[in-house]
Design a protein around this motif. Structure first.
Motif, PDB file in Angstrom:
ATOM      1  N   TYR A   1      39.048  29.452  46.380  1.00 53.95           N
ATOM      2  CA  TYR A   1      39.905  30.551  45.921  1.00 53.95           C
ATOM      3  C   TYR A   1      39.629  30.845  44.448  1.00 53.95           C
ATOM      4  O   TYR A   1      39.653  32.008  44.020  1.00 53.95           O
TER       5      TYR A   1
ATOM      6  N   LEU B   1      39.741  39.089  40.500  1.00 49.70           N
ATOM      7  CA  LEU B   1      41.129  39.142  40.040  1.00 49.70           C
ATOM      8  C   LEU B   1      41.270  38.901  38.549  1.00 49.70           C
ATOM      9  O   LEU B   1      42.355  39.078  37.994  1.00 49.70           O
TER      10      LEU B   1
ATOM     11  N   SER C   1      38.845  34.448  42.643  1.00 47.80           N
ATOM     12  CA  SER C   1      39.788  34.886  41.627  1.00 47.80           C
ATOM     13  C   SER C   1      39.072  35.243  40.331  1.00 47.80           C
ATOM     14  O   SER C   1      39.370  36.262  39.698  1.00 47.80           O
TER      15      SER C   1
END
Length: 430
Positions: A165, A173, A169
């Protein structure tokens, strides 16, 4: 028009041909043996790579649409390059919310392009999709490296794509500059593997101009230059790398040379203790002490010296065998590069969470270059992922991260004579 009997025979022949082809396809591909090879055979890694790239496109779109963007450095990047857009070339005057600009000129040019494409940095969603493209290009370049070197089994690509993850990210993100630099780095590695040394040097130097961590690969790359290009060729490649830095930095050097050199290539910058991933167990006074930084630098240099001899042997073998065109030869080139980078990461004065991309995609290769069992390799990979996903970092997560780094480095050192086995494999592949 053909007689009915002849038409019937022609149709019968076509049906028989189709049946034979289907039978051949079924025999070759619709078997448990072929399914096993798709999972374990490095020569078929490209099949998994294509499927995962398509899958990653949908995953990243889903992440962008469903998970909120987190602002960390993007606005500061835009503020820093906005000064250049407005005509300021003095590096000392280029600042953002997070402080002064600390990246070389390539960063400025690239993020100026993003500044214009995203409406002065305001269109965050568009920027996220651009970084999604950067992520997919990086994956494609990494998969090509793995496919050509035939070092790791295809199932490891699933771990690269589906188990982190943090990496997704960082790319889509957070919009850090680290992934951009790594994309150009992996592009240069592909070019070096194919024998395009000059173009590879251009891409490598441009990667350095985006972020200096790319210099961690430099010791092994220098040995590759010497082994494959000779002294004259090495001077040529180094001149290309240096020349590009001067060319990119020229407007800033003409405006204020001291500010540019000190600001963009500051090797003595002190990092904030609150963000450290790897040294949380130290007192903050020790963490910021110059003596601690000197000790880390000395340990870094000592390890580079220890590995220099086997690395040079690998590079000489690579230079000798590269003309054969056998992809497995690239293993001799990749291991020193990735190991040099790992050593630099292991002895970094501080690692921030976005720095994970510096070596994430090379970890499977490094682990498959150790003598450890598959289960231990996977455990090490899992612990490293756990450490980078622990926020804020703890004494335990920092300590475990160092243990994992030491295990990988020791494993590579114990198995530092792979050329005999590789020569046997090359003969088989021929």
């Amino acid at each position: 028009m053909a007689p009915p009997g002849k038409r019937h025979r022609a149709q019968s022949t076509k049906i028989q041909v189709i049946k034979r082809r289907f039978t051949k396809f079924q025999t070759n591909y619709l078997t448990t043996e072929f399914a096993r090879r798709l999972v374990f055979d490095p020569s078929l890694l490209w099949v998994s790579a294509i499927l995962l790239l398509v899958g990653e496109l949908f995953v990243n779109v889903l992440v962008i649409q469903r998970i909120p963007y987190t602002e960390i450095d993007w606005i500061a990047y835009m503020q820093e390059v906005e000064g250049v857009v407005n005509g300021t070339w003095d590096y000392s005057k280029l600042k953002g919310d997070t402080g002064p600009l600390v990246y070389p000129a390539g960063f400025v040019y690239l993020f100026t392009i993003l500044y214009h494409l995203t409406n002065s940095g305001k269109n965050i969603r568009l920027a996220q999709y651009m970084f999604c493209g950067i992520y997919l290009i990086t994956l494609a370049l990494v998969f090509r490296i793995y496919s050509k070197s035939r070092k790791i089994p295809p199932y490891m690509l699933v771990f690269i794509c589906c188990t982190s993850y943090r990496i997704h990210s960082i790319y889509v993100l957070r919009l850090f500059n680290d992934p951009v630099a790594m994309m150009f780095l992996y592009c240069s590695i592909n070019l070096f593997m194919d024998g395009h040394w000059t173009l590879g040097s251009v891409f490598y130097s441009f990667a350095v101009s985006i972020k200096m961590n790319i210099l961690l690969f430099a010791p092994a790359l220098l040995l590759a230059y010497i082994a494959s290009q000779g002294i004259y060729g090495t001077l040529k490649q180094l001149s290309i790398c240096a020349g590009l830095q001067i060319l990119l930095g020229a407007p800033f050097l003409l405006a204020n040379p001291v500010a540019y050199l000190v600001g963009s290539f500051n090797l003595g910058r002190v990092f904030l203790f609150e963000w450290t991933v790897n040294w949380r167990f130290l007192p903050e006074k020790t963490f910021v002490h110059p003596g601690f930084h000197v000790i880390l630098l000395l340990l870094h240099l000592v390890l580079l010296a220890i590995f220099a001899k086997p690395w040079f042997r690998y590079m000489k073998s690579f230079a000798k065998l590269q003309p054969t065109g056998v992809g497995m030869v690239s293993q001799l080139f990749l291991l020193p590069l990735f190991t040099a980078n790992l050593i630099g990461v292991a002895f970094s004065r501080s690692l921030h969470y976005q720095f994970y991309v510096w070596y994430f995609h090379s970890l499977p290769y490094l682990l498959w270059s150790t003598p450890y069992s598959i289960w231990l390799r996977l455990c090490i990979l899992g612990f490293i992922e756990m450490c980078w996903n622990t926020f804020p970092s703890t004494y335990e997560s920092s300590g475990i991260l160092h243990v994992c780094h030491i295990l990988i480095i020791c494993g590579i050192f114990w198995r530092r004579h792979p050329t005999k086995d590789l020569n046997i494999d090359i003969k088989k592949e021929k």
